[in-house]
Design an enzyme around this catalytic site. Sequence first.
Site, PDB file in Angstrom:
ATOM      1  CG  HIS A  51       2.699   4.029   0.113  1.00 45.66           C
ATOM      2  ND1 HIS A  51       3.965   4.254  -0.378  1.00 45.66           N
ATOM      3  CD2 HIS A  51       1.883   4.141  -0.949  1.00 45.66           C
ATOM      4  CE1 HIS A  51       3.900   4.506  -1.665  1.00 45.66           C
ATOM      5  NE2 HIS A  51       2.648   4.442  -2.048  1.00 45.66           N
ATOM      6  CD  GLU A  97       6.553   5.723   1.890  1.00 41.10           C
ATOM      7  OE1 GLU A  97       5.803   4.734   1.747  1.00 41.10           O
ATOM      8  OE2 GLU A  97       7.435   6.019   1.076  1.00 41.10           O
ATOM      9  CG  ASN A 133       5.756   1.071   1.152  1.00 48.26           C
ATOM     10  OD1 ASN A 133       4.625   1.334   0.752  1.00 48.26           O
ATOM     11  ND2 ASN A 133       6.664   1.996   1.399  1.00 48.26           N
ATOM     12  CG  ASP A 153      -0.469  11.398  -2.600  1.00 50.16           C
ATOM     13  OD1 ASP A 153      -1.044  11.637  -3.667  1.00 50.16           O
ATOM     14  OD2 ASP A 153      -0.127  10.254  -2.254  1.00 50.16           O
TER      15      ASP A 153
HETATM   16  C1  GLP Z   1       1.956   6.436  -5.252  1.00 47.58           C
HETATM   17  C2  GLP Z   1       0.802   7.236  -4.683  1.00 47.58           C
HETATM   18  C3  GLP Z   1      -0.202   6.339  -4.031  1.00 47.58           C
HETATM   19  C4  GLP Z   1      -0.527   5.179  -4.933  1.00 47.58           C
HETATM   20  C5  GLP Z   1       0.692   4.356  -5.142  1.00 47.58           C
HETATM   21  C6  GLP Z   1       0.460   3.115  -5.957  1.00 47.58           C
HETATM   22  O1  GLP Z   1       2.973   6.216  -4.336  1.00 47.58           O
HETATM   23  N1  GLP Z   1       1.196   8.241  -3.773  1.00 47.58           N
HETATM   24  O2  GLP Z   1      -1.354   7.077  -3.702  1.00 47.58           O
HETATM   25  O3  GLP Z   1      -1.537   4.397  -4.366  1.00 47.58           O
HETATM   26  O4  GLP Z   1       1.629   5.189  -5.804  1.00 47.58           O
HETATM   27  O5  GLP Z   1       0.635   3.399  -7.295  1.00 47.58           O
HETATM   28  P1  GLP Z   1       0.289   2.418  -8.462  1.00 47.58           P
HETATM   29  O6  GLP Z   1      -1.183   2.404  -8.582  1.00 47.58           O
HETATM   30  O7  GLP Z   1       0.938   3.060  -9.660  1.00 47.58           O
HETATM   31  O8  GLP Z   1       0.859   1.089  -8.132  1.00 47.58           O
END
Ligand code: GLP
Length: 241
Positions: free
Chosen positions: A138, A143, A136, A67
């Site tokens: 995702h 989402e 959440n 993304d």
């Molecule tokens: C972002 C990314 C996700 C990632 C998530 C969790 O929203 N788009 O791909 O998995 O954060 O991030 P973290 O590993 O910092 O908790």
Amino acid sequence: MKIIKAKNYDEMSRKAANLFFSQITFNPNSVLGLATGSSVLGLYENLIRSYNSGDLDFSNIKTINLDEYAGLGKTNDQSYHYYMNHYLFQHINIKPENTNLPDGLAKDMNAECKRYNALIESFGGADIQLLGLGLNGHIGFNEPSDVFPKETHLVDLEESTIKANARFFADEKDVPRQAVTMGIQNIMQAKKVVLCVSGKQKASILKAVLFGDITPKVPGSILQLHSGLTVVADEEAMSEM
Ligand code: GLP
């Protein structure tokens, strides 16, 4: 699904990196599906270490990232382009033309989603897809929703995601409200999936993802249907299981 339990973040990072180490060693032409966020940083550090010690060669590796924020360009230090260059690409011998992320500055976002979707299709999906997990549920930026979005699409970020990701920005109002993300089909097309989860704050959502109902309200729950899923999680993240 396979679950690999790690004591802490560092052990999770090493164990998850081992899976990528094997993939790259056995198939130096692999397509790696990559992710951003704090959960996967340690894994990238381990891969860089293995590269520096001469044990990994990225010269024929291709990458497709999950993304990118809409509105952020390569030089913006909050963009996922910047993150990937800063934390991985510039430290290894990957060819820049072999790395792929959605263009957050594309004038026509629909066309950009189509281009990125076709690119993933042309690879037949990733050989191994790395994932973190949002609070959440995702994956990528898929989402919670009423349906599982299949293809690469533009998404409105949830308020909770904006808040969670605000820690990387000077101010919460600087967090983009939209992103381009691989869809669920793009992710599920990967031959193997590695989900890295760390910390107490992810414990309840990890339980729901792995053992709850499969529902688009918890996007990561679809991974229960992936036959090549490996979850690498630390004790805190697994504390509710
Ligand atoms: C972002 C990314 C996700 C990632 C998530 C969790 O929203 N788009 O791909 O998995 O954060 O991030 P973290 O590993 O910092 O908790």
